[in-house]
Scaffold this motif. Structure first.
Motif: not given
Length: 78
Positions: A26-33, A54-66
């Motif tokens: 909820s604290g993450l701006p919708s245009n945050a990089n 990032v899926d703000l509404s579902a509370g999901k973050v996916q990282c691929k190949a960090g």
């Protein structure tokens, strides 16, 4: 944040794939990089990542190949 151990460096970067859900974004701006960072003795430094979704509404973050060069403390930020 994420912490990996034991302390060691890799000969070539490991690839971190991560799916996190159930997060309060909820604290993450919708245009945050969003970026992936590692803690270099108290200084947070960005690391290369192929993709972060990032899926703000579902509370999901996916990282691929960090690209992680060693076990350390990692965190998402913007």
């Amino acid at each position: 944040d994420l912490s990996f151990g034991p302390s060691m460096n890799f000969l070539k970067p490991g690839m971190l794939d991560l799916n996190a859900q159930g997060l309060d974004l909820s604290g993450l701006p919708s245009n945050a990089n969003l970026q992936l960072y590692y803690n270099n003795n108290g200084v947070w430094e960005p690391i290369p990542v192929r993709r972060i979704s990032v899926d703000l509404s579902a509370g999901k973050v996916q990282c691929k190949a960090g690209e992680i060069g060693h076990f350390s403390q990692y965190a998402f930020g913007y």
